[in-house]
Design an enzyme around this catalytic site. Sequence first.
Site, PDB file in Angstrom:
ATOM      1  CD  GLU A  49      -1.725  -2.418   1.505  1.00 13.74           C
ATOM      2  OE1 GLU A  49      -0.537  -2.646   1.835  1.00 13.74           O
ATOM      3  OE2 GLU A  49      -2.612  -3.296   1.543  1.00 13.74           O
ATOM      4  CG  PHE A 111      -9.983  -9.627  11.437  1.00 13.25           C
ATOM      5  CD1 PHE A 111      -8.734 -10.028  11.919  1.00 13.25           C
ATOM      6  CD2 PHE A 111     -10.222  -9.670  10.072  1.00 13.25           C
ATOM      7  CE1 PHE A 111      -7.749 -10.463  11.044  1.00 13.25           C
ATOM      8  CE2 PHE A 111      -9.245 -10.119   9.189  1.00 13.25           C
ATOM      9  CZ  PHE A 111      -7.999 -10.509   9.672  1.00 13.25           C
ATOM     10  CD  GLN A 112      -7.550  -7.399   7.937  1.00  9.59           C
ATOM     11  OE1 GLN A 112      -8.404  -7.144   7.090  1.00  9.59           O
ATOM     12  NE2 GLN A 112      -6.389  -7.961   7.626  1.00  9.59           N
ATOM     13  CE  LYS A 161     -17.229  -6.616   3.592  1.00  8.55           C
ATOM     14  NZ  LYS A 161     -16.634  -7.894   4.011  1.00  8.55           N
ATOM     15  CG  MET A 473      22.181  12.194   2.959  1.00  7.10           C
ATOM     16  SD  MET A 473      23.327  13.407   2.280  1.00  7.10           S
ATOM     17  CE  MET A 473      22.395  14.027   0.890  1.00  7.10           C
TER      18      MET A 473
HETATM   19  C1  LIG Z   1      12.277   5.755   5.073  1.00  3.79           C
HETATM   20  C2  LIG Z   1      13.555   6.409   5.420  1.00  3.79           C
HETATM   21  N1  LIG Z   1      14.401   5.832   6.307  1.00  3.79           N
HETATM   22  C3  LIG Z   1      15.569   6.433   6.610  1.00  3.79           C
HETATM   23  C4  LIG Z   1      15.916   7.624   6.054  1.00  3.79           C
HETATM   24  C5  LIG Z   1      17.232   8.291   6.412  1.00  3.79           C
HETATM   25  N2  LIG Z   1      18.090   8.392   5.223  1.00  3.79           N
HETATM   26  C6  LIG Z   1      18.179   9.507   4.476  1.00  3.79           C
HETATM   27  S1  LIG Z   1      19.184   9.333   3.156  1.00  3.79           S
HETATM   28  C7  LIG Z   1      19.554   7.752   3.576  1.00  3.79           C
HETATM   29  C8  LIG Z   1      20.493   6.940   2.755  1.00  3.79           C
HETATM   30  C9  LIG Z   1      19.929   6.614   1.432  1.00  3.79           C
HETATM   31  O1  LIG Z   1      20.743   5.626   0.860  1.00  3.79           O
HETATM   32  P1  LIG Z   1      20.575   5.242  -0.647  1.00  3.79           P
HETATM   33  O2  LIG Z   1      19.146   4.980  -0.942  1.00  3.79           O
HETATM   34  O3  LIG Z   1      21.526   4.170  -0.983  1.00  3.79           O
HETATM   35  O4  LIG Z   1      20.952   6.598  -1.392  1.00  3.79           O
HETATM   36  P2  LIG Z   1      22.389   7.325  -1.445  1.00  3.79           P
HETATM   37  O5  LIG Z   1      22.405   8.342  -0.354  1.00  3.79           O
HETATM   38  O6  LIG Z   1      23.439   6.291  -1.252  1.00  3.79           O
HETATM   39  O7  LIG Z   1      22.439   7.969  -2.780  1.00  3.79           O
HETATM   40  C10 LIG Z   1      18.891   7.388   4.746  1.00  3.79           C
HETATM   41  C11 LIG Z   1      19.020   6.070   5.410  1.00  3.79           C
HETATM   42  C12 LIG Z   1      14.993   8.205   5.151  1.00  3.79           C
HETATM   43  N3  LIG Z   1      15.217   9.399   4.588  1.00  3.79           N
HETATM   44  N4  LIG Z   1      13.842   7.582   4.839  1.00  3.79           N
END
Ligand SMILES: Cc1ncc(C[n+]2csc(CCOP(=O)(O)OP(=O)(O)O)c2C)c(N)n1
Lengths: 570, 201
Positions: A49, A111-112, A161, A473
């Site tokens: 979803e 439920f749900q 529902k 990042m």
């Molecule tokens: C759902 C979610 N969890 C954690 C984060 C924290 N976060 C921001 S950037 C990042 C790294 C992203 O890694 P990747 O997808 O490999 O992209 P890159 O930075 O390597 O280009 C994380 C863990 C986030 N923004 N969103």
Amino acid sequence: MERKGADILWDTLVHAGVEVVFGYPGGAILPAYDALLDSPIRHVLARHEQGAAHMADGYARASGRLGVAIATSGPGATNLVTGIANAMLDSSPVLFITGQVPSWMLGRDAFQEVDMTGITLPITKHNYLVSEASELGHVLEEAIYVACSGRPGPVLVDITKDAMQQSASFAPGTKPVRLPGYRPDLRALPEEFDRAVSMIDEAKRPVVLAGRGVLQSGASDDLLAFLEKTQVPAALTLLGLGCIPASHPLNLGMMGMHGEAWVNLAIQEADLIVALGMRFDDRVTGNLAAYARGARKIHVEIDPSEINKNVQIDVGIVGDIRETLQRLMSRVTAKRRDTWLARIDDMKGDSAVRDIQSLPDNGRLLAAHVISDLWNATQGKALVITDVGQHQMWVAQYYHQETPHRFITSGGLGTMGFGVPAAIGAKIARPDEEVWAVVGDGGFQMTAAELTTCTQEGLKINIALINNGCLGMVRQWQEFFYSKRYAATKLVNPDFVKLAEAHGLAAWRVEQRADVRAAVERARLEPGSVLIDFRVEQEDSVYPMVPAGAGLEDMIRRPSPIVETSQSDW
Amino acid sequence: MLTEVTGQKALARLQVLAVYVEDLPGVLTRVASLFRRRLFNIASLTVGHTDQPGVSRMTIVMEGDDADALRCEANLYRLVNVLRVENVTHLPAVIRDLALVKVRCPVSARREVLEVCDVFRARVVDMSLDAVIIESTGTEDKIEGLLDLLRPFGIIEMVRTGSVAITRGVDALSVDPQFVHATVPEAVDSSDGGQGGTNVL
Ligand SMILES: Cc1ncc(C[n+]2csc(CCOP(=O)(O)OP(=O)(O)O)c2C)c(N)n1
Ligand SMILES: [Mg+2]
């Protein structure tokens, strides 16, 4: 004529111009799915979803129209939550429809059963629980109106529902929506315009800050005309990119944490800031106490609660950006501002030398090179959707946006996993466009199951997977601020080529810069969806960077000349 | 503390907002949730019917300065079911609390307790052999004063409503939002039901 609630649901959506919904079925929503078979609406079956929510959001952003996502009660509904928050923080008009347990079971932990209106209260523009078929059509019309008007945003309609099974009579579009407390069209008083005009005329060092509101109100041409007449340069937010051409001399580029040095310096030196449809997010202001101290501030916003929220404003103008710009345009004085523009030019200093694009090819593939080559190969004309991370910032920096509405990204919530499903939604909204999803190896895996949705729907999207083997990042923050203590950022990845192939995509790997362009060309020729696994340098960082909480001028610049990064730390 | 009639422009520590809302399920939750997530502090909140069917009126007393009140007002308007907000802190207004206080009161103490009530224009609404229930309306100040004098007798139980406020004079609350210079169009009405909404392309 009496119709079942479920039929009223689809009738109302059809009447509102909805052509496609993204969703996932289940017990409580089954009546709606059953009635869907008799409706002209196209349903796209997601694999989760959250994927459906991002697809609807991507569809909304790409089309400028309402996006619709639908899910069952309980876990189906809670799986939407991230997508709802994402739409909320970027003001995306999305209607979320969730099934709910029958009304007589409400409040008994059936439920749900989950309290969806309670859960989503702070992350929707508005929400409804409907337990009577007779109310359903009208509530849906109200919900659509709220989602799309004023500052757009997500609206959730939770339907029991039995409300879908009962019959009622409803004729879509016959009863006007009456919301006495809802004021999407507040307008500023004339004296605010007078003050704004004289401030703009008097300013020696003005800067316009343009955000997503400019795009959403369709004000690109008006902004350009305004800038050209007043010779005021503009800085753009991440979500404002594309609102004026990247190549325009008055477009300074992106501001904020990963904005170019001169953009942030110009903001800090400005004596007037004219903020248009942006909300002074901490990612663009840095330390508020040190933000644009010498500048008076005009803020034009459709949402009054944004004015004076983060930054003290001198003149607040509530209203639509386009309308406001048109009113200002006829009154501001045409001017030259050569000294100020020359000063900003000076601030560019050695930025060009430090730019990653000036680096010699040392055999290692840099993500920024991939994106720059993608930009070249597609002549900057693709509809680009990103995930969240370093690659997202490099797309913002190097996939220069010349025209509006070709860049879709998760800004306010920064939701990893947004990229692929949003690209699916965008492709469905604009089937004739070349779609590129640029995603990181981390975020891609959060919604990778949606690859099959591409295949099931026979869609052609192109995925540039920027595979740096890490949560780039976060790794960058650990490098800069946590003494290179790399906790939980190294990824052991699956074989992405095989994974994509298993989902029915064409896929291959690229490891040399020399091969990037050919790979892009090949992807364009492939009839179906494509994933390219770009194996890029692991320890690269996005520059410049304003550390969180620092003043905008305190940015970390790319070392010049480039210091070789070593892989030995890994 | 709130004074009976406020009119000065000083920064108030407490702000009094009169808020008209649609009388629908969940509206109180929406308002309370807004205060919580935007970190506004509610000192008291009362809600009741108005003379207009379908419309409730809240009096919200919040902690904060004038700027906080403006931000709060703007945020309240983001709630679709909020009809009108007025900051009455600096308007001539009558602001009242109601308190019901059950005080230990053996026959021997009755005279004294009744005297205190008299001075504060409080009413005794129930009396038993060893206790009385006192009803008092007034400003918070006045009620605090009454309570100070009742405490030595022994307060068994007490309930207070929080403030309700109404402006003086014949002017009803203004329709234009004050939090930002803006006008409200006559009626927000849409017969097209959205029609797929603002097309930005
Ligand atoms: C759902 C979610 N969890 C954690 C984060 C924290 N976060 C921001 S950037 C990042 C790294 C992203 O890694 P990747 O997808 O490999 O992209 P890159 O930075 O390597 O280009 C994380 C863990 C986030 N923004 N969103
Ligand atoms: Mg990565």
